[in-house]
Design a protein around this motif. Structure first.
Motif, short mmCIF file in Angstrom:
data_model
loop_
_atom_site.label_atom_id
_atom_site.label_comp_id
_atom_site.label_asym_id
_atom_site.label_seq_id
_atom_site.Cartn_x
_atom_site.Cartn_y
_atom_site.Cartn_z
N GLU A 278 17.52 39.52 46.08
CA GLU A 278 17.94 38.64 47.17
C GLU A 278 17.07 37.39 47.27
OE1 GLU A 278 17.34 41.84 47.37
OE2 GLU A 278 19.13 42.84 48.15
N TYR A 279 15.87 37.43 46.67
CA TYR A 279 14.93 36.32 46.80
C TYR A 279 14.85 35.47 45.53
CZ TYR A 279 13.35 38.69 51.04
OH TYR A 279 13.27 39.28 52.27
N LEU A 280 15.76 35.67 44.62
CA LEU A 280 15.83 34.81 43.44
C LEU A 280 17.02 33.89 43.59
CD1 LEU A 280 15.18 37.30 40.50
CD2 LEU A 280 13.75 35.34 41.11
N SER A 281 16.84 32.62 43.22
CA SER A 281 18.02 31.75 43.21
C SER A 281 17.99 30.84 41.99
CB SER A 281 18.14 30.96 44.51
OG SER A 281 16.90 30.40 44.83
N VAL A 282 19.17 30.34 41.67
CA VAL A 282 19.36 29.53 40.47
C VAL A 282 18.56 28.23 40.62
CG1 VAL A 282 21.07 28.35 39.05
CG2 VAL A 282 21.62 30.56 40.09
N ALA A 283 17.84 27.83 39.56
CA ALA A 283 16.96 26.66 39.60
C ALA A 283 17.02 25.93 38.26
CB ALA A 283 15.53 27.09 39.90
N GLU A 284 16.35 24.77 38.20
CA GLU A 284 16.28 23.97 36.97
C GLU A 284 15.62 24.76 35.84
OE1 GLU A 284 17.13 20.49 36.28
OE2 GLU A 284 18.50 21.15 37.89
N ASP A 285 14.50 25.42 36.20
CA ASP A 285 13.80 26.22 35.19
C ASP A 285 13.26 27.47 35.87
OD1 ASP A 285 11.84 25.28 36.79
OD2 ASP A 285 10.66 24.33 35.20
N GLY A 286 12.61 28.31 35.08
CA GLY A 286 12.09 29.57 35.62
C GLY A 286 12.41 30.67 34.64
N LEU A 287 12.73 31.85 35.17
CA LEU A 287 13.14 32.96 34.31
C LEU A 287 14.53 32.63 33.79
CD1 LEU A 287 12.01 35.76 36.75
CD2 LEU A 287 11.07 35.43 34.45
N THR A 288 14.65 32.55 32.49
CA THR A 288 15.92 32.09 31.92
C THR A 288 16.56 33.19 31.08
OG1 THR A 288 15.05 29.85 31.87
CG2 THR A 288 16.99 30.27 30.51
N GLY A 289 17.83 33.38 31.27
CA GLY A 289 18.51 34.42 30.50
C GLY A 289 20.02 34.24 30.53
N ARG A 290 20.66 35.10 29.77
CA ARG A 290 22.12 35.06 29.65
C ARG A 290 22.70 36.12 30.59
NH1 ARG A 290 25.04 32.55 25.78
NH2 ARG A 290 23.22 32.01 24.54
N VAL A 331 16.34 31.11 36.97
CA VAL A 331 16.17 31.51 38.37
C VAL A 331 14.70 31.44 38.76
CG1 VAL A 331 18.20 32.99 38.35
CG2 VAL A 331 15.98 33.98 37.81
N ARG A 332 14.48 31.16 40.08
CA ARG A 332 13.13 31.08 40.61
C ARG A 332 13.05 31.90 41.90
NH1 ARG A 332 8.60 28.87 39.11
NH2 ARG A 332 8.87 27.81 37.15
N PRO A 333 11.90 32.50 42.16
CA PRO A 333 11.73 33.23 43.41
C PRO A 333 11.46 32.29 44.58
CG PRO A 333 9.74 33.37 42.09
CD PRO A 333 10.73 32.61 41.27
N ALA A 334 11.90 32.66 45.76
CA ALA A 334 11.56 31.92 46.97
C ALA A 334 10.05 32.05 47.22
CB ALA A 334 12.34 32.48 48.16
N PRO A 335 9.42 31.01 47.76
CA PRO A 335 7.98 31.08 48.02
C PRO A 335 7.64 32.26 48.92
CG PRO A 335 8.84 28.88 48.50
CD PRO A 335 10.02 29.76 48.21
#
Ligand code: ADP
Ligand code: MG
Length: 352
Positions: A278-290, A331-335
């Motif tokens: 619930e605390y991950l959202s789509v971002a420019e960079d971060g954890l990247t996967g298919r 995806v990136r985690p919320a602070p």
């Protein structure tokens, strides 16, 4: 009214199983307290020991300022609802509910009045003249709950009180139980293996495993800051992502990405990174996967990404924002929502 003090409690069965293992716990006066844990972790045994139905091998239980070693179940000021109801088959619902009052020689009119009042709150009014054999499982369970409430004990112990109700009734009974508990301000301990039920109902929760308390806290504390990876795994309607990471000077390396890290970890140290879907959202960079799977949760969808090294990462997205399988996402985690756990002991190291 009274709180419960449990100190150094161990309970062993004759077959050598140590079901409760040196457990300390304090339930405060008037609290709605949940014992939460997987099947076999000792919840029922702990409740039965507080009720005086099992004898501890070590340690003590006190209710109020009264130490209860050697005090029989009937003298403890405790009412317990058993998971299997334990109703008297030859008595009507009204008689079952009023039974403890009859034992105490309460006047007939008061017995009937108490039975009717408690029955009304549990949608049992139409069933007062039936016998347990003529009730559904859920109705039997509510009768058992009504019987315990009618006792007006100092402490109410409920073993999986809602588990046999169908989903809709369970929600109703939850609300009723909480409202009633507030009205009576009755110290109440309920056992559940359902983390959502514990989070929704309890003032505080003890998460148990193997006869011990892994974490004690409010629902918010237990949800936001699980004290170890066991609790992190157990709490939450979707399982928390627990990913292998490595501490670096400028953060933590995890599935090929750089994340903010906890302060004070030596470079190269292995660490477990925890983050709720619930605390991950789509971002420019971060954890990247298919995107490998998309699961419909109702209002949201649970998307699982396959990241570098085959690491699976889940996140929830609004129904409208659902990606297609095969799409590449970062995806990136919320602070404040990144948790770090020791790679060896699984204990919480820090939050970022
Ligand atoms: P829970 O309620 O969390 O499912 P229990 O308190 O029922 O757990 O059981 C804890 C442990 O004690 C389990 O390993 C279980 O098998 C064991 N146990 C429970 N009751 C008995 C019993 N009467 N005799 C022997 N072992 C038991
Ligand atoms: Mg049990």
């Amino acid at each position: 009214m009274a709180g419960i003090d449990i100190t150094g409690l161990s309970v062993e069965y004759p077959n050598g199983v140590r079901a409760v293992d040196g457990l300390d716990l304090r339930v405060t006066d008037g609290e709605l307290f949940a014992l939460l844990g997987p099947s076999g972790c000792g919840k029922t045994t702990l409740l039965r020991t507080v009720a005086g139905l099992e004898q501890p091998a070590a340690g003590a239980v006190a209710i109020g300022s009264r130490e209860l070693t050697g005090v029989p179940p009937g003298g403890r000021g405790v009412a317990m609802v058993f998971q299997d109801y334990a109703l008297f088959p030859h008595m009507t619902v009204a008689e079952n509910i009023a039974y403890p009052l009859r034992v105490r020689r309460a006047p007939q009119a008061r017995q009937r009045e108490a039975a009717e009042r408690v029955a009304a709150g549990l949608s049992l009014s139409e069933l007062l003249d039936r016998r347990p054999g003529q009730l559904s499982g859920g109705q039997q369970q509510r009768t058992a709950l009504a019987r315990a409430i009618a006792v007006e004990a100092d402490v109410l112990l409920l073993d999986e009180p809602l588990s046999n109700l169908d989903a809709r009734l369970r929600l109703e009974a939850r609300t009723f139980l909480k409202r009633l508990q507030r009205e009576l301000a009755l110290t109440t301990v309920f056992v559940t293996h359902d983390q959502a039920e514990a989070l929704a109902l309890a003032d505080r929760i003890a998460v148990m495993e193997a006869g011990r308390v892994r974490q004690l806290g409010t629902p918010r504390e237990v949800f936001q800051r699980p004290a170890d990876t066991f609790v992190a795994n157990f709490i939450g309607s979707t399982p928390m992502n627990l990913l292998d990471g490595t501490a670096r000077d400028d953060g933590v390396e995890c599935a090929g990405a750089r994340l903010p890290g906890p302060p004070g970890l030596p470079g190269g140290a292995p660490v477990v990174v925890g983050v709720r879907p619930e605390y991950l959202s789509v971002a420019e960079d971060g954890l990247t996967g298919r995107v490998s799977t998309v699961e419909n949760l109702g209002v949201t969808s649970l998307v699982t990404l396959e990241c570098a090294g085959g690491v699976l990462v889940s996140l929830t997205v609004p129904e409208q924002g659902e990606p297609a399988a095969g799409e590449v996402l970062s995806v990136r985690p919320a602070p404040g929502r990144l948790l770090f756990y020791g790679a060896e002991d699984g204990r919480l190291l820090g939050v970022r």
